[in-house]
Write an enzyme that holds these catalytic residues in place. Structure first.
Site, PDB file in Angstrom:
ATOM      1  N   CYS A  19       0.852  -1.190   0.000  1.00 11.20           N
ATOM      2  CA  CYS A  19       0.000   0.000   0.000  1.00 11.20           C
ATOM      3  C   CYS A  19       0.884   1.235   0.000  1.00 11.20           C
ATOM      4  O   CYS A  19       1.879   1.278   0.736  1.00 11.20           O
ATOM      5  CB  CYS A  19      -0.900  -0.022   1.237  1.00 11.20           C
ATOM      6  SG  CYS A  19      -2.008   1.387   1.367  1.00 11.20           S
ATOM      7  N   HIS A  63      -8.988  -3.803  -2.591  1.00 11.06           N
ATOM      8  CA  HIS A  63      -8.094  -2.995  -1.760  1.00 11.06           C
ATOM      9  C   HIS A  63      -8.566  -1.536  -1.715  1.00 11.06           C
ATOM     10  O   HIS A  63      -8.657  -0.934  -0.641  1.00 11.06           O
ATOM     11  CB  HIS A  63      -6.671  -3.099  -2.337  1.00 11.06           C
ATOM     12  CG  HIS A  63      -5.632  -2.302  -1.631  1.00 11.06           C
ATOM     13  ND1 HIS A  63      -4.688  -2.877  -0.818  1.00 11.06           N
ATOM     14  CD2 HIS A  63      -5.357  -0.972  -1.635  1.00 11.06           C
ATOM     15  CE1 HIS A  63      -3.877  -1.944  -0.346  1.00 11.06           C
ATOM     16  NE2 HIS A  63      -4.272  -0.782  -0.823  1.00 11.06           N
ATOM     17  N   GLU A  64      -8.867  -0.974  -2.884  1.00 12.27           N
ATOM     18  CA  GLU A  64      -9.284   0.433  -2.938  1.00 12.27           C
ATOM     19  C   GLU A  64     -10.658   0.633  -2.284  1.00 12.27           C
ATOM     20  O   GLU A  64     -10.878   1.643  -1.615  1.00 12.27           O
ATOM     21  CB  GLU A  64      -9.264   0.957  -4.374  1.00 12.27           C
ATOM     22  CG  GLU A  64      -7.901   0.919  -5.046  1.00 12.27           C
ATOM     23  CD  GLU A  64      -6.764   1.554  -4.239  1.00 12.27           C
ATOM     24  OE1 GLU A  64      -7.001   2.510  -3.486  1.00 12.27           O
ATOM     25  OE2 GLU A  64      -5.623   1.059  -4.372  1.00 12.27           O
ATOM     26  N   HIS A  78     -10.135   0.936   1.376  1.00 11.20           N
ATOM     27  CA  HIS A  78      -9.673   2.277   1.763  1.00 11.20           C
ATOM     28  C   HIS A  78     -10.857   3.217   1.985  1.00 11.20           C
ATOM     29  O   HIS A  78     -10.895   3.956   2.967  1.00 11.20           O
ATOM     30  CB  HIS A  78      -8.775   2.885   0.685  1.00 11.20           C
ATOM     31  CG  HIS A  78      -7.331   2.568   0.836  1.00 11.20           C
ATOM     32  ND1 HIS A  78      -6.594   2.889   1.949  1.00 11.20           N
ATOM     33  CD2 HIS A  78      -6.475   1.961  -0.016  1.00 11.20           C
ATOM     34  CE1 HIS A  78      -5.345   2.490   1.793  1.00 11.20           C
ATOM     35  NE2 HIS A  78      -5.244   1.912   0.603  1.00 11.20           N
TER      36      HIS A  78
END
Length: 177
Positions: free
Chosen positions: A104, A146-147, A150
């Site tokens: 990351c 993953h995004e 976030h």
């Protein structure tokens, strides 16, 4: 983002928020205005992602608590996927579970084996408000998940358990400012 222009070529590089920044742990707000400011944000996000050598970047990683992310990420067949999503919603994450290396930009210098589904489908909008659906498998599917994490206030470190988590957190303490 103007048609025909290279994403990020008109943007400015913004500083990245690093592990420990409170903004990374907070869920992001929905975008309500699809305007020039949003287009500028997306351009800046591409510029910041490219300057940092990433394959994806969420708005909160540059201190903007809005549900937006950009990506320029290959899949496992080395097909390039380039785009952005506004107000993305992970609608499907399925297939086999794969434990693969994950890093990351907000946790520089660290990578840890992280479990993710092999396939992800995300729906959202473009900067102009047009609906879009993006499907990814392999590495690109991992990127989409993953995004989305976030934007919900999570980091891949939150997915680690047991020994892997202890090892990663020990490493984070060594590299954290």
């Amino acid at each position: 983002m103007r048609k025909g222009s290279i994403p990020g070529s008109k943007g400015r590089v913004r500083p990245l928020r690093l592990y420990g920044d409170r903004g990374l742990g907070m869920p992001c707000e929905e975008v309500t205005e699809f305007d020039a400011d949003l287009a500028e944000l997306v351009e800046d996000m591409f510029a910041s992602m490219y300057a940092s050598g990433g394959v994806g970047l969420a708005a909160n990683q540059i201190g903007v608590p809005l549900r937006v992310f950009v990506y320029d990420c290959p899949d496992d067949e080395d097909v390039r996927h380039l785009g952005h999503l506004v107000n993305p919603r992970l609608v499907t994450a399925d297939g086999v579970t794969v434990r693969g290396p994950e890093g990351c930009l907000s946790v520089p210098g660290l990578e840890a084996p992280t479990e993710r589904f092999d396939r992800a489908v995300v729906e959202g909008f473009t900067v102009t408000g047009d609906p879009v659906r993006v499907e990814g498998t392999g590495f690109f599917g991992r990127c989409l998940q993953h995004e989305c994490d976030h934007l919900d206030g999570g980091l891949y470190l939150d997915r680690l358990t047991g020994f892997r988590r202890r090892l990663a957190m020990r490493a984070v303490r060594r590299i954290a400012p």
